[in-house]
Design a protein around this motif. Structure first.
Motif, PDB file in Angstrom:
ATOM      1  N   HIS A 104      62.010  45.090  36.824  1.00 29.97           N
ATOM      2  CA  HIS A 104      60.783  45.159  36.016  1.00 29.97           C
ATOM      3  C   HIS A 104      59.770  44.110  36.476  1.00 29.97           C
ATOM      4  CE1 HIS A 104      61.926  48.253  33.199  1.00 29.97           C
ATOM      5  NE2 HIS A 104      63.060  47.631  32.906  1.00 29.97           N
ATOM      6  N   ARG A 105      60.256  42.937  36.846  1.00 33.32           N
ATOM      7  CA  ARG A 105      59.343  41.902  37.331  1.00 33.32           C
ATOM      8  C   ARG A 105      58.753  42.263  38.691  1.00 33.32           C
ATOM      9  NH1 ARG A 105      61.865  37.255  38.227  1.00 33.32           N
ATOM     10  NH2 ARG A 105      63.942  37.656  37.386  1.00 33.32           N
ATOM     11  N   LEU A 106      59.539  42.941  39.529  1.00 33.41           N
ATOM     12  CA  LEU A 106      59.000  43.419  40.808  1.00 33.41           C
ATOM     13  C   LEU A 106      57.877  44.425  40.591  1.00 33.41           C
ATOM     14  CD1 LEU A 106      62.222  43.934  42.968  1.00 33.41           C
ATOM     15  CD2 LEU A 106      60.318  42.415  43.523  1.00 33.41           C
ATOM     16  N   LEU A 107      58.093  45.344  39.665  1.00 33.70           N
ATOM     17  CA  LEU A 107      57.069  46.356  39.384  1.00 33.70           C
ATOM     18  C   LEU A 107      55.813  45.711  38.812  1.00 33.70           C
ATOM     19  CD1 LEU A 107      59.255  49.205  37.849  1.00 33.70           C
ATOM     20  CD2 LEU A 107      58.263  49.092  40.139  1.00 33.70           C
ATOM     21  N   ALA A 108      56.005  44.712  37.958  1.00 35.27           N
ATOM     22  CA  ALA A 108      54.851  44.026  37.380  1.00 35.27           C
ATOM     23  C   ALA A 108      54.079  43.257  38.445  1.00 35.27           C
ATOM     24  CB  ALA A 108      55.313  43.075  36.275  1.00 35.27           C
ATOM     25  N   ALA A 109      54.805  42.635  39.367  1.00 35.53           N
ATOM     26  CA  ALA A 109      54.149  41.866  40.430  1.00 35.53           C
ATOM     27  C   ALA A 109      53.388  42.771  41.382  1.00 35.53           C
ATOM     28  CB  ALA A 109      55.187  41.050  41.196  1.00 35.53           C
ATOM     29  N   ALA A 110      53.990  43.926  41.703  1.00 32.99           N
ATOM     30  CA  ALA A 110      53.345  44.842  42.647  1.00 32.99           C
ATOM     31  C   ALA A 110      52.139  45.539  42.026  1.00 32.99           C
ATOM     32  CB  ALA A 110      54.358  45.881  43.121  1.00 32.99           C
ATOM     33  N   GLY A 111      52.238  45.872  40.755  1.00 38.46           N
ATOM     34  CA  GLY A 111      51.120  46.512  40.073  1.00 38.46           C
ATOM     35  C   GLY A 111      51.097  48.015  40.247  1.00 38.46           C
ATOM     36  N   PRO A 112      50.441  48.712  39.341  1.00 38.28           N
ATOM     37  CA  PRO A 112      50.433  50.189  39.370  1.00 38.28           C
ATOM     38  C   PRO A 112      49.767  50.769  40.609  1.00 38.28           C
ATOM     39  CG  PRO A 112      48.865  49.333  37.753  1.00 38.28           C
ATOM     40  CD  PRO A 112      49.695  48.178  38.195  1.00 38.28           C
ATOM     41  N   GLU A 113      48.788  50.079  41.174  1.00 36.46           N
ATOM     42  CA  GLU A 113      48.122  50.612  42.365  1.00 36.46           C
ATOM     43  C   GLU A 113      49.083  50.663  43.550  1.00 36.46           C
ATOM     44  OE1 GLU A 113      44.547  48.553  43.280  1.00 36.46           O
ATOM     45  OE2 GLU A 113      43.547  49.095  41.400  1.00 36.46           O
ATOM     46  N   PHE A 114      49.915  49.651  43.675  1.00 40.25           N
ATOM     47  CA  PHE A 114      50.900  49.629  44.757  1.00 40.25           C
ATOM     48  C   PHE A 114      51.862  50.798  44.615  1.00 40.25           C
ATOM     49  CE2 PHE A 114      55.118  48.481  46.319  1.00 40.25           C
ATOM     50  CZ  PHE A 114      54.844  48.039  47.593  1.00 40.25           C
ATOM     51  N   ILE A 115      52.344  50.993  43.421  1.00 40.26           N
ATOM     52  CA  ILE A 115      53.313  52.060  43.173  1.00 40.26           C
ATOM     53  C   ILE A 115      52.689  53.423  43.450  1.00 40.26           C
ATOM     54  CG2 ILE A 115      54.796  53.135  41.457  1.00 40.26           C
ATOM     55  CD1 ILE A 115      55.561  50.259  42.410  1.00 40.26           C
ATOM     56  N   ALA A 116      51.490  53.623  42.961  1.00 42.31           N
ATOM     57  CA  ALA A 116      50.821  54.926  43.142  1.00 42.31           C
ATOM     58  C   ALA A 116      50.552  55.207  44.609  1.00 42.31           C
ATOM     59  CB  ALA A 116      49.536  54.953  42.346  1.00 42.31           C
ATOM     60  N   ARG A 117      50.212  54.170  45.352  1.00 39.79           N
ATOM     61  CA  ARG A 117      49.837  54.337  46.763  1.00 39.79           C
ATOM     62  C   ARG A 117      51.015  54.778  47.628  1.00 39.79           C
ATOM     63  NH1 ARG A 117      48.524  49.054  49.032  1.00 39.79           N
ATOM     64  NH2 ARG A 117      47.354  48.930  47.106  1.00 39.79           N
ATOM     65  N   TRP A 118      52.193  54.247  47.329  1.00 37.12           N
ATOM     66  CA  TRP A 118      53.334  54.505  48.219  1.00 37.12           C
ATOM     67  C   TRP A 118      54.337  55.505  47.674  1.00 37.12           C
ATOM     68  CZ3 TRP A 118      52.226  52.859  52.802  1.00 37.12           C
ATOM     69  CH2 TRP A 118      51.431  51.724  52.963  1.00 37.12           C
ATOM     70  N   SER A 119      54.318  55.793  46.384  1.00 37.17           N
ATOM     71  CA  SER A 119      55.389  56.597  45.782  1.00 37.17           C
ATOM     72  C   SER A 119      55.375  58.045  46.253  1.00 37.17           C
ATOM     73  CB  SER A 119      55.311  56.556  44.261  1.00 37.17           C
ATOM     74  OG  SER A 119      54.067  57.057  43.805  1.00 37.17           O
ATOM     75  N   ASP A 120      54.212  58.569  46.634  1.00 38.89           N
ATOM     76  CA  ASP A 120      54.117  59.975  47.013  1.00 38.89           C
ATOM     77  C   ASP A 120      54.193  60.182  48.524  1.00 38.89           C
ATOM     78  OD1 ASP A 120      53.846  60.704  44.377  1.00 38.89           O
ATOM     79  OD2 ASP A 120      51.665  60.463  44.404  1.00 38.89           O
ATOM     80  N   GLN A 121      54.418  59.136  49.284  1.00 38.45           N
ATOM     81  CA  GLN A 121      54.404  59.284  50.742  1.00 38.45           C
ATOM     82  C   GLN A 121      55.806  59.505  51.281  1.00 38.45           C
ATOM     83  OE1 GLN A 121      51.955  56.603  52.974  1.00 38.45           O
ATOM     84  NE2 GLN A 121      50.559  56.282  51.287  1.00 38.45           N
TER      85      GLN A 121
END
Length: 249
Positions: free
Chosen positions: A232-249
């Motif tokens: 959870h802390r990793l996800l918070a540090a990376a932020g939603p933009e990071f997740i959105a950018r790479w999750s669909d690739q």
């Protein structure tokens, strides 16, 4: 893909215990199956293998690095952005032959697999976890049984290696949280020392240009909660933009 046939045999009552590389197992198991035990963990490290260089730093500029692991590719690109990643599939012998054929200048394989196959002499350089974290559950063997099979559960659990179990379950808890949110490269390692558990983990962008690391610690009884908290802390540090950018690739 790696566990499907064995899992199906378990569900069909053709076998009573399935033996898996723990890192190949899904983090969310069917209700009909549970992990009964982990064998004592082998060497967790990745092994650098090359016929032309003694380490990643010594590969030629723009060299070809063979791997089909998004985690290994991202970690290598973080260290050496100039390297070209080329697909590298097949069993250990196939990949070693591809190196000999010049398909790539180097590759990474799990130390555990090489050791178990008697191929440790092929290793050019073991990569220490302090600088190159392995995949979650790397080096561990898991025994799976049907959830309602008390006899097999009792038999398998008798050989459970508790320190390995605590460490791997912490890493699996971390991966469970991350799998629900992203498809980015994940590396993690939990270790036990006299009942005290520590876990280090990282997530990276696919090209290795972005990197986030976190760690946690506590008692072995808190292993899964610690792993989940780090995720959870990793996800918070990376932020939603990071997740959105790479999750669909």
């Amino acid at each position: 893909m790696f566990t499907k046939e064995i899992d199906q045999a378990l569900f069909d009552n053709r076998i009573d215990i399935g033996v898996h590389s723990a890192k190949d197992m899904a983090t969310k198991l069917p209700d009909e199956m549970k992990i009964a035990a982990f064998l004592e963990r082998e060497d967790v490290r990745d092994a650098f293998i090359s016929l032309v260089a003694r380490g990643i730093d010594y590969l030629p500029e723009g060299g070809k690095f063979g791997t089909s692991s998004i985690r290994r590719a991202a970690q290598v690109k973080r260290m050496r952005p100039d390297l070209r990643i080329v697909p590298f599939r097949g069993n250990v012998q196939t990949r070693l032959q591809k190196l000999a054929d010049g398909v790539a200048d180097a590759t990474l394989l799990a130390m555990a697999g090489l050791n178990r196959l008697g191929q440790g002499h092929r290793i050019t350089l073991p990569l220490e976890p302090e600088s190159f974290l392995p995949a979650p559950a790397q080096g561990a063997i898991a025994l799976a049984v049907r959830s309602n099979d008390e006899k097999s559960l009792e038999l398998a659990s008798a050989i459970n290696h508790a320190p390995t179990s605590h460490a791997v379950m912490s890493e699996r808890a971390l991966l469970d949280v991350l799998d629900g949110s992203c498809r980015t490269p994940v590396a993690a390692l939990a270790q036990l020392d006299d009942g005290h558990l520590t876990i280090k983990a990282e997530i990276l962008s696919l090209d290795g240009s972005e990197h986030f690391a976190e760690s946690g610690e506590g008692t072995s009884d808190e292993a899964e909660a610690i792993g989940a908290d780090v995720a959870h802390r990793l996800l918070a540090a990376a932020g939603p933009e990071f997740i959105a950018r790479w999750s669909d690739q």
